[in-house]
Design a protein around this motif. Structure first.
Motif, PDB file in Angstrom:
ATOM      1  N   LEU A   1      -0.377  -6.053   3.181  1.00 59.57           N
ATOM      2  CA  LEU A   1      -1.457  -5.575   2.309  1.00 59.57           C
ATOM      3  C   LEU A   1      -1.067  -5.587   0.833  1.00 59.57           C
ATOM      4  O   LEU A   1      -1.815  -6.102  -0.014  1.00 59.57           O
ATOM      5  CB  LEU A   1      -1.883  -4.165   2.727  1.00 59.57           C
ATOM      6  N   ILE A   2       0.080  -5.028   0.503  1.00 61.29           N
ATOM      7  CA  ILE A   2       0.488  -4.943  -0.904  1.00 61.29           C
ATOM      8  C   ILE A   2       0.533  -6.303  -1.598  1.00 61.29           C
ATOM      9  O   ILE A   2       0.127  -6.406  -2.767  1.00 61.29           O
ATOM     10  CB  ILE A   2       1.829  -4.188  -1.029  1.00 61.29           C
ATOM     11  N   PRO A   3       0.997  -7.377  -0.936  1.00 60.94           N
ATOM     12  CA  PRO A   3       1.017  -8.676  -1.629  1.00 60.94           C
ATOM     13  C   PRO A   3      -0.360  -9.178  -2.062  1.00 60.94           C
ATOM     14  O   PRO A   3      -0.456 -10.074  -2.904  1.00 60.94           O
ATOM     15  CB  PRO A   3       1.635  -9.612  -0.578  1.00 60.94           C
ATOM     16  N   GLN A   4      -1.438  -8.607  -1.504  1.00 61.47           N
ATOM     17  CA  GLN A   4      -2.792  -9.027  -1.866  1.00 61.47           C
ATOM     18  C   GLN A   4      -3.400  -8.157  -2.963  1.00 61.47           C
ATOM     19  O   GLN A   4      -4.521  -8.430  -3.421  1.00 61.47           O
ATOM     20  CB  GLN A   4      -3.693  -8.976  -0.633  1.00 61.47           C
ATOM     21  N   ALA A   5      -2.670  -7.145  -3.405  1.00 60.40           N
ATOM     22  CA  ALA A   5      -3.217  -6.179  -4.349  1.00 60.40           C
ATOM     23  C   ALA A   5      -3.091  -6.639  -5.800  1.00 60.40           C
ATOM     24  O   ALA A   5      -2.133  -7.325  -6.161  1.00 60.40           O
ATOM     25  CB  ALA A   5      -2.508  -4.833  -4.185  1.00 60.40           C
ATOM     26  N   VAL A   6      -4.068  -6.228  -6.614  1.00 61.80           N
ATOM     27  CA  VAL A   6      -3.912  -6.419  -8.057  1.00 61.80           C
ATOM     28  C   VAL A   6      -3.045  -5.309  -8.633  1.00 61.80           C
ATOM     29  O   VAL A   6      -2.385  -5.480  -9.649  1.00 61.80           O
ATOM     30  CB  VAL A   6      -5.264  -6.482  -8.802  1.00 61.80           C
ATOM     31  N   ILE A   7      -3.039  -4.157  -7.966  1.00 65.79           N
ATOM     32  CA  ILE A   7      -2.167  -3.057  -8.381  1.00 65.79           C
ATOM     33  C   ILE A   7      -1.891  -2.160  -7.180  1.00 65.79           C
ATOM     34  O   ILE A   7      -2.757  -1.959  -6.331  1.00 65.79           O
ATOM     35  CB  ILE A   7      -2.795  -2.231  -9.535  1.00 65.79           C
ATOM     36  N   VAL A   8      -0.668  -1.643  -7.116  1.00 65.12           N
ATOM     37  CA  VAL A   8      -0.280  -0.672  -6.098  1.00 65.12           C
ATOM     38  C   VAL A   8       0.180   0.575  -6.832  1.00 65.12           C
ATOM     39  O   VAL A   8       0.857   0.496  -7.862  1.00 65.12           O
ATOM     40  CB  VAL A   8       0.818  -1.240  -5.166  1.00 65.12           C
ATOM     41  N   THR A   9      -0.207   1.765  -6.325  1.00 65.00           N
ATOM     42  CA  THR A   9      -0.010   3.015  -7.069  1.00 65.00           C
ATOM     43  C   THR A   9       0.792   4.042  -6.265  1.00 65.00           C
ATOM     44  O   THR A   9       0.263   5.090  -5.880  1.00 65.00           O
ATOM     45  CB  THR A   9      -1.375   3.619  -7.469  1.00 65.00           C
ATOM     46  N   PRO A  10       2.070   3.806  -6.014  1.00 66.92           N
ATOM     47  CA  PRO A  10       2.858   4.748  -5.216  1.00 66.92           C
ATOM     48  C   PRO A  10       3.244   6.005  -5.993  1.00 66.92           C
ATOM     49  O   PRO A  10       3.485   5.956  -7.206  1.00 66.92           O
ATOM     50  CB  PRO A  10       4.103   3.930  -4.868  1.00 66.92           C
ATOM     51  N   ASN A  11       3.304   7.140  -5.283  1.00 71.40           N
ATOM     52  CA  ASN A  11       3.902   8.329  -5.883  1.00 71.40           C
ATOM     53  C   ASN A  11       5.429   8.205  -5.795  1.00 71.40           C
ATOM     54  O   ASN A  11       5.952   7.187  -5.331  1.00 71.40           O
ATOM     55  CB  ASN A  11       3.374   9.612  -5.219  1.00 71.40           C
TER      56      ASN A  11
END
Length: 272
Positions: A135-145
């Motif tokens: 999933l993450i490789p398809q994201a424009v942004i990932v927002t982890p804490n």
């Protein structure tokens, strides 16, 4: 007969869980979309029984039901941005990742709900692996804490330098940008976020808000980013505007229930 309505309103899709207490999840996302004058659509992944004191029960929906919701929305409505929140298990994560690819869902914002702000792991290791690899490789942004960033980067995060190093390492997973959130950090780093898009490493700060009522901040931030993207903002501007929105909503947080209340998503209406 006169036809009314705005056919050009931006549309965003949230794929996340339901929070019966109304502070986070689908409920927070849809309120955030509405605040930004973006039409909100949704695909529920799970149903929680929770309130301001905590979560009492979680029931996952079948992956096929999640897929059906996504397909129903996209087949009929043009979606300009999509965000994911709590996906709960490996089967749902894999199904969502496949739908993102098959339906070519654009402006994907991944809030990798894996670990709570207090450090409690919320999904199992196989689900984390699928989230990371599919999933993450398809994201424009990932927002982890903080704790999610530790899992994704393999680094221990204590300092600002650690946050910056983690953002750069997580970027290598394939998302176009990474925002390591500092809400779980201590002292002066609380609320300080680190942005990295492969070229620019930037520290994003806003004024600190002293309130215990912070439930749903992560959901709200990612939903606000998605709403701004649906409205045509560039990625960094969408992120900065979302951060400002969350800060203002925190200053109008709701002191409801006996525990941790939510942010005030609809703060312009609270003057009454």
């Amino acid at each position: 007969m006169t036809l009314t309505g705005n056919s050009r309103i931006p549309v965003a899709l949230t794929i996340a869980g339901s929070d019966s207490g109304g502070g986070a999840g689908i409920q927070a996302d849809l309120r955030t979309f509405a605040f930004h004058q973006v039409h909100g659509t949704s695909a529920l992944t799970c149903i929680t029984a929770q309130n301001t004191l905590g979560v009492n029960r979680v029931d996952a929906l079948p992956a096929a039901a999640v897929v059906a919701q996504i397909e129903a929305v996209v087949q009929d409505i043009r979606v300009q941005a999509t965000k994911t929140g709590m996906l709960l298990n490996q089967e749902i994560i894999a199904a969502v990742a496949q739908q993102v690819q098959l339906l070519r869902l654009q402006n994907l914002v991944v809030d990798p709900v894996m670990v709570s702000r207090t450090g409690a792991q919320l999904i199992d290791d196989s689900a984390i692996a699928t989230l990371r690899d599919a999933l993450i490789p398809q994201a424009v942004i990932v927002t982890p804490n903080r704790y999610e960033a530790q899992l994704l980067s393999g680094l221990t995060i204590v300092t600002l330098d650690d946050m910056q190093a983690a953002a750069q390492r997580i970027y290598q997973l394939g998302a176009k940008a990474v925002l390591v959130k500092g809400g779980g950090m201590a002292g002066e780093l609380r609320g300080v976020d680190v942005w990295f898009d492969g070229q620019h490493l930037e520290t994003l700060t806003t004024s600190s808000v002293d309130t215990k009522n912070t439930h749903g901040t992560g959901c709200t931030l990612s939903a606000a980013i998605a709403a701004n993207l649906a409205d045509g903002k560039d990625l960094l501007s969408a992120t900065k505007m979302a951060k400002d929105y969350v800060t203002t909503a925190l200053t109008h947080s709701l002191n409801i229930g006996q525990g941790q209340g939510p942010v005030g998503h609809f703060f312009p209406l609270l003057s009454r």
